[in-house]
Design a protein around this motif. Structure first.
Motif, PDB file in Angstrom:
ATOM      1  N   PRO A  47       0.807  -1.224   0.000  1.00 47.69           N
ATOM      2  CA  PRO A  47       0.000   0.000   0.000  1.00 47.69           C
ATOM      3  C   PRO A  47       0.843   1.278   0.000  1.00 47.69           C
ATOM      4  O   PRO A  47       0.341   2.347  -0.319  1.00 47.69           O
ATOM      5  CB  PRO A  47      -0.807  -0.091   1.285  1.00 47.69           C
ATOM      6  CG  PRO A  47      -0.599  -1.438   1.837  1.00 47.69           C
ATOM      7  CD  PRO A  47       0.577  -2.036   1.175  1.00 47.69           C
ATOM      8  N   LYS A 123     -10.250   1.471   0.640  1.00 49.80           N
ATOM      9  CA  LYS A 123      -9.944   1.303  -0.781  1.00 49.80           C
ATOM     10  C   LYS A 123     -11.247   0.945  -1.489  1.00 49.80           C
ATOM     11  O   LYS A 123     -11.682  -0.203  -1.486  1.00 49.80           O
ATOM     12  CB  LYS A 123      -8.882   0.213  -0.990  1.00 49.80           C
ATOM     13  CG  LYS A 123      -7.549   0.565  -0.377  1.00 49.80           C
ATOM     14  CD  LYS A 123      -7.021   1.763  -1.104  1.00 49.80           C
ATOM     15  CE  LYS A 123      -5.959   2.513  -0.368  1.00 49.80           C
ATOM     16  NZ  LYS A 123      -5.664   3.795  -0.957  1.00 49.80           N
ATOM     17  N   CYS A 143      -3.939   0.284  -3.448  1.00 50.48           N
ATOM     18  CA  CYS A 143      -4.804  -0.815  -3.029  1.00 50.48           C
ATOM     19  C   CYS A 143      -3.982  -2.099  -3.018  1.00 50.48           C
ATOM     20  O   CYS A 143      -3.331  -2.417  -4.023  1.00 50.48           O
ATOM     21  CB  CYS A 143      -5.980  -0.957  -3.987  1.00 50.48           C
ATOM     22  SG  CYS A 143      -7.031  -2.390  -3.616  1.00 50.48           S
ATOM     23  N   GLN A 150      -5.161   5.672  -5.044  1.00 51.53           N
ATOM     24  CA  GLN A 150      -6.303   6.565  -4.780  1.00 51.53           C
ATOM     25  C   GLN A 150      -5.890   7.723  -3.924  1.00 51.53           C
ATOM     26  O   GLN A 150      -5.194   7.604  -2.985  1.00 51.53           O
ATOM     27  CB  GLN A 150      -7.406   5.787  -4.072  1.00 51.53           C
ATOM     28  CG  GLN A 150      -7.955   4.681  -4.898  1.00 51.53           C
ATOM     29  CD  GLN A 150      -9.027   3.906  -4.137  1.00 51.53           C
ATOM     30  OE1 GLN A 150      -9.498   4.298  -3.089  1.00 51.53           O
ATOM     31  NE2 GLN A 150      -9.421   2.781  -4.701  1.00 51.53           N
TER      32      GLN A 150
END
Length: 150
Positions: A47, A123, A143, A150
């Motif tokens: 991540p 996510k 993610c 994101q």
């Protein structure tokens, strides 16, 4: 020789998340145990750095050290059993008397308690939560399932 299986109970936080560490960036994060145990996931994206790796490479060093300690102690137990049997056979001859001193075992450490210094990050792309450090959440995360940023 037979295969030996060891089980290690990895501690979870109060929300059911497992602490993990990326092999590449060495940053720690947390995934929910259900996400980790889902057999559909053959690899995860870190991540933090976004680099993918096999699911079994994200264990924190403390878990790997515990597994090595358990394996070493098992090996020493098996060697002691084998040597004890050999010594009994030698001692039966009556010419030589031998004994075996047990090898000192590695002290197995208890596993850590996960820190509560992580913040949840949703996510939306895959509908999962991941826990990261606050600074990592602010700078952006990937993610773990699809690698989407994101």
């Amino acid at each position: 020789m037979s295969e030996q299986v060891f089980e290690i109970s990895i501690p979870l936080d109060e929300d059911g998340f497992i602490e993990m560490e990326c092999d590449y960036c060495k940053t720690r994060f947390m995934l929910h145990k259900d996400v980790y145990e889902n057999e559909d996931n053959l690899f995860f994206f870190c991540p933090i750095c976004g680099i993918p790796n096999k699911t079994n490479t994200f264990f924190v060093p403390e878990v790997l050290e515990k597994a090595q300690q358990m394996a070493a102690n098992y090996m020493l137990d098996e060697l002691d059993k084998m040597l004890s049997k050999s010594m009994k056979q030698i001692n039966r001859s009556g010419f030589i008397k031998m004994s075996v001193k047990k090898t000192e075992r590695v002290q197995e450490r208890e596993l850590y308690t996960p820190l509560n210094s992580y913040v949840k990050c949703r996510k939306v792309c895959c509908g999962i939560d991941v826990k990261v450090k606050n600074i990592d959440k602010e700078t952006g995360t990937y993610c773990p399932i699809c690698g989407c940023e994101q």
